[in-house]
Each structure stands twice: as structure tokens, then as C-alpha cells.
Design a protein around this motif. Sequence first.
Motif, PDB file in Angstrom:
ATOM      1  N   ASN A  90       0.823  -1.211   0.000  1.00 55.50           N
ATOM      2  CA  ASN A  90       0.000   0.000   0.000  1.00 55.50           C
ATOM      3  C   ASN A  90       0.855   1.259   0.000  1.00 55.50           C
ATOM      4  OD1 ASN A  90      -2.271  -1.538  -0.008  1.00 55.50           O
ATOM      5  ND2 ASN A  90      -3.026  -0.939   1.999  1.00 55.50           N
ATOM      6  N   VAL A  91       1.942   1.236   0.762  1.00 53.92           N
ATOM      7  CA  VAL A  91       2.849   2.389   0.797  1.00 53.92           C
ATOM      8  C   VAL A  91       3.413   2.658  -0.594  1.00 53.92           C
ATOM      9  CG1 VAL A  91       5.121   3.166   1.610  1.00 53.92           C
ATOM     10  CG2 VAL A  91       3.465   2.268   3.236  1.00 53.92           C
ATOM     11  N   SER A  92       3.734   1.589  -1.329  1.00 55.95           N
ATOM     12  CA  SER A  92       4.271   1.778  -2.687  1.00 55.95           C
ATOM     13  C   SER A  92       3.247   2.454  -3.588  1.00 55.95           C
ATOM     14  CB  SER A  92       4.699   0.436  -3.282  1.00 55.95           C
ATOM     15  OG  SER A  92       3.585  -0.361  -3.662  1.00 55.95           O
ATOM     16  N   ARG A  93       1.969   2.164  -3.368  1.00 60.28           N
ATOM     17  CA  ARG A  93       0.919   2.816  -4.160  1.00 60.28           C
ATOM     18  C   ARG A  93       0.773   4.287  -3.768  1.00 60.28           C
ATOM     19  NH1 ARG A  93       0.111   0.209  -8.824  1.00 60.28           N
ATOM     20  NH2 ARG A  93      -0.308  -2.011  -8.519  1.00 60.28           N
ATOM     21  N   TYR A  94       0.923   4.581  -2.476  1.00 58.12           N
ATOM     22  CA  TYR A  94       0.890   5.978  -2.037  1.00 58.12           C
ATOM     23  C   TYR A  94       2.044   6.758  -2.661  1.00 58.12           C
ATOM     24  CZ  TYR A  94      -2.246   4.237   1.663  1.00 58.12           C
ATOM     25  OH  TYR A  94      -3.287   3.657   2.344  1.00 58.12           O
ATOM     26  N   ILE A  95       3.226   6.126  -2.678  1.00 55.25           N
ATOM     27  CA  ILE A  95       4.396   6.787  -3.265  1.00 55.25           C
ATOM     28  C   ILE A  95       4.188   7.007  -4.762  1.00 55.25           C
ATOM     29  CG2 ILE A  95       6.849   6.474  -3.824  1.00 55.25           C
ATOM     30  CD1 ILE A  95       7.145   5.062  -1.116  1.00 55.25           C
ATOM     31  N   GLU A  96       3.622   6.007  -5.427  1.00 51.26           N
ATOM     32  CA  GLU A  96       3.316   6.137  -6.859  1.00 51.26           C
ATOM     33  C   GLU A  96       2.372   7.312  -7.092  1.00 51.26           C
ATOM     34  OE1 GLU A  96       1.532   3.343 -10.479  1.00 51.26           O
ATOM     35  OE2 GLU A  96       0.908   2.980  -8.418  1.00 51.26           O
ATOM     36  N   TYR A  97       1.345   7.412  -6.265  1.00 51.42           N
ATOM     37  CA  TYR A  97       0.367   8.511  -6.376  1.00 51.42           C
ATOM     38  C   TYR A  97       1.052   9.863  -6.189  1.00 51.42           C
ATOM     39  CZ  TYR A  97      -3.462  11.581  -4.805  1.00 51.42           C
ATOM     40  OH  TYR A  97      -4.320  12.633  -4.643  1.00 51.42           O
ATOM     41  N   ASP A  98       1.857   9.982  -5.144  1.00 52.41           N
ATOM     42  CA  ASP A  98       2.535  11.247  -4.848  1.00 52.41           C
ATOM     43  C   ASP A  98       3.534  11.612  -5.938  1.00 52.41           C
ATOM     44  OD1 ASP A  98       1.131  11.560  -2.508  1.00 52.41           O
ATOM     45  OD2 ASP A  98       2.704  10.740  -1.217  1.00 52.41           O
ATOM     46  N   LEU A  99       4.273  10.624  -6.416  1.00 52.59           N
ATOM     47  CA  LEU A  99       5.292  10.899  -7.431  1.00 52.59           C
ATOM     48  C   LEU A  99       4.651  11.315  -8.753  1.00 52.59           C
ATOM     49  CD1 LEU A  99       8.304  10.942  -7.995  1.00 52.59           C
ATOM     50  CD2 LEU A  99       8.190   8.513  -8.595  1.00 52.59           C
ATOM     51  N   LYS A 100       3.549  10.673  -9.112  1.00 53.58           N
ATOM     52  CA  LYS A 100       2.849  11.074 -10.344  1.00 53.58           C
ATOM     53  C   LYS A 100       2.347  12.504 -10.235  1.00 53.58           C
ATOM     54  CE  LYS A 100       1.372   6.703 -12.405  1.00 53.58           C
ATOM     55  NZ  LYS A 100       0.252   5.858 -12.830  1.00 53.58           N
ATOM     56  N   ASN A 101       1.808  12.849  -9.068  1.00 58.52           N
ATOM     57  CA  ASN A 101       1.345  14.224  -8.868  1.00 58.52           C
ATOM     58  C   ASN A 101       2.507  15.212  -8.914  1.00 58.52           C
ATOM     59  OD1 ASN A 101      -1.500  14.035  -8.592  1.00 58.52           O
ATOM     60  ND2 ASN A 101      -1.262  13.161  -6.564  1.00 58.52           N
ATOM     61  N   GLU A 102       3.632  14.825  -8.321  1.00 56.29           N
ATOM     62  CA  GLU A 102       4.801  15.708  -8.329  1.00 56.29           C
ATOM     63  C   GLU A 102       5.277  15.955  -9.761  1.00 56.29           C
ATOM     64  OE1 GLU A 102       9.434  15.936  -6.694  1.00 56.29           O
ATOM     65  OE2 GLU A 102       8.228  14.139  -6.335  1.00 56.29           O
ATOM     66  N   VAL A 103       5.382  14.876 -10.538  1.00 53.85           N
ATOM     67  CA  VAL A 103       5.848  15.002 -11.919  1.00 53.85           C
ATOM     68  C   VAL A 103       4.863  15.825 -12.747  1.00 53.85           C
ATOM     69  CG1 VAL A 103       6.383  13.738 -14.039  1.00 53.85           C
ATOM     70  CG2 VAL A 103       7.169  12.858 -11.837  1.00 53.85           C
ATOM     71  N   PHE A 104       3.562  15.530 -12.589  1.00 59.77           N
ATOM     72  CA  PHE A 104       2.553  16.247 -13.371  1.00 59.77           C
ATOM     73  C   PHE A 104       2.513  17.730 -12.988  1.00 59.77           C
ATOM     74  CE2 PHE A 104      -1.778  17.556 -14.575  1.00 59.77           C
ATOM     75  CZ  PHE A 104      -1.778  17.154 -15.903  1.00 59.77           C
ATOM     76  N   ASP A 105       2.593  18.025 -11.684  1.00 60.23           N
ATOM     77  CA  ASP A 105       2.626  19.424 -11.241  1.00 60.23           C
ATOM     78  C   ASP A 105       3.838  20.141 -11.814  1.00 60.23           C
ATOM     79  OD1 ASP A 105       0.320  19.074  -9.814  1.00 60.23           O
ATOM     80  OD2 ASP A 105       1.302  18.819  -7.871  1.00 60.23           O
ATOM     81  N   HIS A 106       4.962  19.432 -11.867  1.00 63.65           N
ATOM     82  CA  HIS A 106       6.172  20.054 -12.419  1.00 63.65           C
ATOM     83  C   HIS A 106       6.028  20.267 -13.924  1.00 63.65           C
ATOM     84  CE1 HIS A 106      10.339  21.287 -12.124  1.00 63.65           C
ATOM     85  NE2 HIS A 106      10.634  20.543 -13.181  1.00 63.65           N
ATOM     86  N   TYR A 107       5.409  19.308 -14.610  1.00 64.03           N
ATOM     87  CA  TYR A 107       5.144  19.480 -16.044  1.00 64.03           C
ATOM     88  C   TYR A 107       4.379  20.776 -16.295  1.00 64.03           C
ATOM     89  CZ  TYR A 107       6.486  14.723 -17.581  1.00 64.03           C
ATOM     90  OH  TYR A 107       7.169  13.583 -17.908  1.00 64.03           O
ATOM     91  N   GLN A 108       3.396  21.048 -15.447  1.00 61.26           N
ATOM     92  CA  GLN A 108       2.552  22.227 -15.656  1.00 61.26           C
ATOM     93  C   GLN A 108       3.310  23.531 -15.391  1.00 61.26           C
ATOM     94  OE1 GLN A 108      -1.912  21.622 -14.742  1.00 61.26           O
ATOM     95  NE2 GLN A 108      -0.877  20.490 -13.133  1.00 61.26           N
ATOM     96  N   LEU A 109       4.357  23.458 -14.578  1.00 66.76           N
ATOM     97  CA  LEU A 109       5.141  24.658 -14.284  1.00 66.76           C
ATOM     98  C   LEU A 109       6.132  24.991 -15.396  1.00 66.76           C
ATOM     99  CD1 LEU A 109       6.006  24.109 -10.500  1.00 66.76           C
ATOM    100  CD2 LEU A 109       4.370  25.748 -11.445  1.00 66.76           C
ATOM    101  N   LEU A 110       6.505  23.984 -16.176  1.00 64.53           N
ATOM    102  CA  LEU A 110       7.540  24.184 -17.181  1.00 64.53           C
ATOM    103  C   LEU A 110       7.026  25.031 -18.347  1.00 64.53           C
ATOM    104  CD1 LEU A 110       9.102  20.615 -17.155  1.00 64.53           C
ATOM    105  CD2 LEU A 110      10.046  22.695 -16.155  1.00 64.53           C
ATOM    106  N   SER A 111       7.929  25.759 -18.953  1.00 68.00           N
ATOM    107  CA  SER A 111       7.560  26.706 -20.009  1.00 68.00           C
ATOM    108  C   SER A 111       7.284  25.991 -21.331  1.00 68.00           C
ATOM    109  CB  SER A 111       8.693  27.719 -20.207  1.00 68.00           C
ATOM    110  OG  SER A 111       9.864  27.043 -20.617  1.00 68.00           O
ATOM    111  N   LEU A 112       6.796  26.773 -22.294  1.00 69.15           N
ATOM    112  CA  LEU A 112       6.484  26.204 -23.606  1.00 69.15           C
ATOM    113  C   LEU A 112       7.727  25.688 -24.314  1.00 69.15           C
ATOM    114  CD1 LEU A 112       3.822  28.682 -25.042  1.00 69.15           C
ATOM    115  CD2 LEU A 112       3.463  26.510 -23.901  1.00 69.15           C
TER     116      LEU A 112
END
Length: 583
Positions: A90-112
Motif C-alpha cells: 500500500n505504501v508503494s501505491r501511495y508513493i506512486e500517487y505522490d510521485l505522479k502528482n509531483e511530476v505532473f505538477d512540475h510538467y505544468q510549471l515548465l515553459s512552452l
Amino acid sequence: MKELKHLNKYFKKYWFKLLMGILITIIARVFSLVMPSYVKKSIDVLEGIYAKTISFTEAKTNLFEYILIIIGAALLSGLFTFLMRQTIINVSRYIEYDLKNEVFDHYQLLSLNFYKKNRIGDLMNRISEDINQVRMYGGPAIMYGIQTLTLFACLIPLMFIKAPTLAAYTLLPLPVLSVLIYQISKIIHKRSTKVQEFLSTLSTFTQESFSGVAVIKAYSLEPKINSELRDLAQEGKDTSMALAKVNAWFFPLMILLIGISNIFVIYIGGRQYINGQIESIGIIAEFILYVNMLTWPVAIVGWLTSIIQRAEASQKRINEFLKEVPSIKNHVNQETPINGNIEFKNVTFTYEDTEITALHNVSFSIKAGETVAFLGKTGSGKSTILDLVARLYDVTSGEILIDGTPLQNLNLNNLRSSIGAVPQDAFLFSDTIENNIRFGNENATHDEIVEVAKKAVVHKNIQGFAKKYNTILGERGITLSGGQKQRVSIARALLKDPKIYLFDDCLSAVDTETEEEILNNLKRESQDKTTLIVSHRVSSAKNADKIIVLENGSIIQEGTHEQLNNVEGYYKELYINQLSGKE
């Protein structure tokens, strides 16, 4: 494993669940160690019956007791194994969830610029396949790793206590195994990286093929695309097979070495029993069980090595993007309300990826509530002005002011929430038409959505669909025509009710009659809004408060329709050509 240090913050976040999982894992393995010793005791009882040193009744009682203990220990081990999976996995799934959100949030911050340099397929693969590989490290690798360490820590000392010589021979193959694993793991790391890189290439190819399927069919490119895919598939097969060939060495080697250990147990243990060096034949059975209990943990070492190497390769690819620094940053935390006054002061802008200078020393001012149209040939810098106002890029030199404040000194969220943009290439999501319009204001009612659709002159088209506003659009709005997509995008911008409108040639796919109706509606809606319109048509620009004509990134004409139409130049020539074309 230096790349995997990025996950330490998540391990700290879920430290309690991990700690509980580790403790439960240790308890589960300890209970599993009960069986071999009681199997030995059972054999000793049978040996006692044969030697007539113990009565049948006593033996029967002892065997029944031992069987109950073995069954109880097995049930408890099974229960704790279940709890172990419920915590660590279950912890691995929580980490997967958090890491996907971190990567996606960072994608949205990056410029064109970042998205111009990187392909969508590669971005998707890193947030899906790569993170899945990392999850295996954050869960199964930890779980099985703790199991293996616990068994080694408990079994090896126990074996040496009970029969040192026999234990030494039994464990002799393990150092050899360790050296082999170390050598093979280095090869796995290199080949795992190649496999992950290839998956990104394949994702990019298929994503582009599906997106451009209309062009592929129109030009009969199916054979060519199929041929390219076959070549890619062959490359992928070769890359994966190279990795599989190395992985294939693990289990045969381990089974061979465990088999050698079993031979040592039977041969050395048998000789020691015959020579009277060990007191009971049950110790041989116990050691065989120990060796077989070590089979999976020893075998899992190779699998764990493969998991960790794959996770390392994947996390390295993820970290490459996470280390990308956004070129556009929000430097202001406090709220900065926007009214709509815009001023360009000697603005020059060069695109980083192409090094093309789109604007040269451009200066103009727009008062709040004014409508300004930008005309010019393709590549003259019209769309760049709108991108700079929305701060999708920062200027190379010069300054842009909003309400007298430099753009960098405004709260970026306030700025963009005050802008309603309609791009030249209208983008719609795979959702209902109503939800695509509601994207401009998530709290809007159905009646408000219908109202803006009428103003964008798309309501009648929507009513013509069987499900009306609940019609599900295909990817990128492929269900609609070009003109309908543009008008839905205009409705979305109108629903936002911003301070600044940015219309980038958003009526290019609309007929002149519909264009006139939309422009009249926009004029009423934008009376107190600052409106910037980019167009190739004089009809879209003639009613603006000011018209700015660009050529090669510089302003060549500026004024109202009447002023520009009374002087020789690009605007008058364009007006005459389009007027005669219309006639």
C-alpha cells in the motif's frame, strides 16, 4: 542508487506504515522458522519409536502437539504475510500517487520551450511506465528485501549453532552467487536504461501516428508507417531480448547453487550422522528445509537486483525532468488585481529553440477597455505579442507593463486568471461540449453556458447534435468542424468574463457572415474589457479602437481603420484586395 534518493522524502512521509510493515515482515518470517525445528523433533520421535526409547502413546501425544504447533505457526505466518502486503505494498501505491502528482505538477510549471524540445510520448512514458518501475522499488523490493535479510539473519546463525560444519558446506555456494549477481546487475542496469528509453520512443511514435491518422490515410502512408513500426518493434525486441538474456541467468544459477547446497546437506550430513558427529538424522531433514527456505530469498536477490536497477534507470529519467527549472516563475505571492492597461516598451523577443527574433524594439500602449487589432503577414510577430502578454514567455529585452507594473512583478496566477485566451489552433478536451465551455468557469450554470454559446454563434450547431450539450467530443475536439471548435473556444473565453481578451486569429475557419455576427457580439461583451485581436482579415480589425500592422517583427503602421485606409500602405492594400475578393 543515488538517483533513488529522491524517494527518501516519501519514505519519511510514510515512515510509520513502513516501520509497521517491516516489523510485521520480521514476525511473519520468525513464525515460518518454527516448522523446520518441529519437523526435526517429529523425526526424532519416530526415530525414538524405532529405537524403542519412547513409548507409542508418548510418541503419539508428542507428534499431535508438534503438528498443532506447525499448523499454528503456518497460520500465523500466513496472517502476518497478508498484513505485510497490506502495509508495504500500500505504501508503494501511495508513493506512486505522490510521485505522479509531483511530476505532473512540475510538467505544468515548465515553459512552452520545454514542450517544444520534448515529445509527448516521452513525457507520457516517464509519468506512467517509469514511475511504475520506481513503485516496484518502493514496495515489493522493500518487502522481499526485508524478508530475505530476516531469513539470512535468523537462519544462518541458527544453522551454525546446530551444526557448524554442515552449515559451512551448505552455505558455501552463497558467496559465489553474490559475485555473479554483482557482475550481472551492472549489465542489467545498462540494458534496463536502453529498454526504458526505447519505450519512450515507441510511445512517441504511436501517439504521433494516432494523432495524425487523418494525414496518414489521406496520403496512403499506411505501408510506410507499418514498415517503420515493424523496424521499431524489431529494435524493441532486440533491446528487450538483450535484457531478458541476462535476466535468464539468475534463476538457473540460483537453482543450481541451491541444488549443490542440498547435495552437501545430504552427503556431509549423512557422513556426520554415520560417524556420530550429529546426534539425529532429523537435523538433516531440518537443514534441507532450511536450504529450501533460503531458495526463494536467494533467488529473489537476483530479482531484487533487477528491480532496483530498473528503478534506478527510470528514476534517473524522471529526475532529468524534475531538475528542469521553469523559465517562467511567479515572483510575487501577494494578490495583484488586474485592470487591463497594457504597455510595451522597446520589446525585443527571440525564440530560444529556433533563435528567430520575432519582435524588434516594439512599443505601443493600450488603455483598459480598448480593442486593438494586430495585422500582418505570417511570421510578423502577431501571435508572439499575445503570448508575451499572457507571460508564456519572458521578453529578451525591453519591458511589458500591465497597469503600470512590470509583468514579472505581477502575481502570475492573478495575471492568467484575468485573461481569456482563444488560440489560433482551438484545443478541446475529450469531454462533453458543456464541460468544454465550463472550463472557462467551473461554477457556471447550464443557462450561462447556453448564453455564451449563443453569443459565440454556436448554440444552433450544438442543438443539432443528438445529445446537444452532452455530446462527447473526440480527442482534441475532432467531432466538431474547425469553425465549430473555434466558436466553442470563444464561448469558453466569454464564460470566464476576464479583464483581458486575447483572440488569436480565432475566426479564420468561420464564414464572413458568421464572423460579422460574432464580432458584433464580442464588441458588446468587451466594452469594458481590454481586447487584443490577431487576424489576417480587415473585417475582424476595422471596428477596433486601434490597428497595429506588423512586418518582420516591427510596427510599420498604427491607427484607426479610417486613418490607415486614407494612406498608402499595407493596410489599405489588404483592405482593397479583401474587399474585391468578397465582391
